[in-house]
Design an enzyme around this catalytic site. Sequence first.
Site, mmCIF file in Angstrom:
data_model
loop_
_atom_site.group_PDB
_atom_site.id
_atom_site.type_symbol
_atom_site.label_atom_id
_atom_site.label_comp_id
_atom_site.label_asym_id
_atom_site.label_seq_id
_atom_site.Cartn_x
_atom_site.Cartn_y
_atom_site.Cartn_z
ATOM 1 N N HIS A 99 0.798 -1.235 0.000
ATOM 2 C CA HIS A 99 0.000 0.000 0.000
ATOM 3 C C HIS A 99 0.825 1.277 0.000
ATOM 4 O O HIS A 99 0.254 2.378 0.019
ATOM 5 C CB HIS A 99 -0.967 -0.007 1.192
ATOM 6 C CG HIS A 99 -0.288 -0.112 2.530
ATOM 7 N ND1 HIS A 99 -0.955 0.141 3.705
ATOM 8 C CD2 HIS A 99 0.982 -0.462 2.896
ATOM 9 C CE1 HIS A 99 -0.134 -0.030 4.730
ATOM 10 N NE2 HIS A 99 1.035 -0.405 4.263
ATOM 11 N N HIS A 100 2.155 1.164 -0.003
ATOM 12 C CA HIS A 100 3.000 2.369 -0.090
ATOM 13 C C HIS A 100 3.397 2.701 -1.531
ATOM 14 O O HIS A 100 4.151 3.647 -1.759
ATOM 15 C CB HIS A 100 4.262 2.199 0.755
ATOM 16 C CG HIS A 100 3.997 1.985 2.210
ATOM 17 N ND1 HIS A 100 3.155 2.794 2.940
ATOM 18 C CD2 HIS A 100 4.449 1.037 3.071
ATOM 19 C CE1 HIS A 100 3.108 2.367 4.191
ATOM 20 N NE2 HIS A 100 3.885 1.299 4.293
ATOM 21 N N SER A 101 2.914 1.940 -2.481
ATOM 22 C CA SER A 101 3.206 2.216 -3.882
ATOM 23 C C SER A 101 2.214 3.226 -4.434
ATOM 24 O O SER A 101 1.000 3.041 -4.337
ATOM 25 C CB SER A 101 3.146 0.921 -4.695
ATOM 26 O OG SER A 101 3.303 1.183 -6.063
ATOM 27 N N ASN A 142 -0.396 5.197 2.422
ATOM 28 C CA ASN A 142 -0.259 6.485 1.735
ATOM 29 C C ASN A 142 -0.412 6.364 0.222
ATOM 30 O O ASN A 142 -1.024 7.216 -0.424
ATOM 31 C CB ASN A 142 1.071 7.141 2.088
ATOM 32 C CG ASN A 142 2.289 6.250 1.834
ATOM 33 O OD1 ASN A 142 2.193 5.035 1.729
ATOM 34 N ND2 ASN A 142 3.454 6.877 1.752
#
Length: 280
Positions: A99-101, A142
């Site tokens: 989910h940080h991509s 993010n």
Amino acid sequence: MEKYTLLPEQLLYEGTITEAAFFTAAPLSEEAILRTHTAGYWHKLKTNTLTRKEARAIGFPMRPELIARGRVIAQGTLDCARFAMSGDGVALNIAGGTHHSFADRGEGFCVFNDIAIAANELLHTGEISRALVVDLDVHQGNGTASIFAGEPRVFTLSFHGAKNYPNRKPPSDLDVGFPDGTGDDVYLRELYEVLPGVMDRVKPDLVFYLSGVDVLASDKLGRLSLSLDGCKERDRFVFQMCKDRNLPVAVSMGGGYSERLATIIEAHANTFRMAEQMRD
């Protein structure tokens, strides 16, 4: 990571699942990648031309094998969503939760955003009209928040450590940040209060659940203080809320960095155990 081999071995050994329950995903198509990620970012990935700064932000030495692995993981989450919607009710990816991509870059050990890719593909094909992302990894999602900013068909909910990574947190549709040291009682009380109302307001066709176990007190990076039982109850409650509303749920494992590998395996195995209860 070793947990990706040991977790299925543990689940098979204890009889939670059988060999027949497993599937192997094919590499994600280029078309599906480009529905979420920019053409410029994808070109750099497939030609291995990320700058040193861009590769450093991801945190891995960039190799073609890593890109190939990421494509399989992302397709696995998309396959899980389709299995869940086809009547299984719930399907789980042994990996995923990247989910940080962002659309145009990777970050925080995340190359492709598997949940965003799956949601965008299903919206594109018309298989769903609305999705809910329930991100309970200890780190705020993010990249997912950024990708779906201004996208009314995807609602992003994130429970995370308020002072943990990332320092800059693009707003999700709903963010719930906890102070360092938050334990079972406070965390679960907030989950009990927030999640049912979000599900009832959003009325999704599909739930994506990011079930990171880095919320544990034993986690080296988490800074929250949930117990194994508290983390298990978290999973049980999410699955029960989906079952009560007849909502299919696709699960990505997310993070887990406890000192003892056995603790990580037990926490992730609990997610599978609770999912099997949902099927009953």
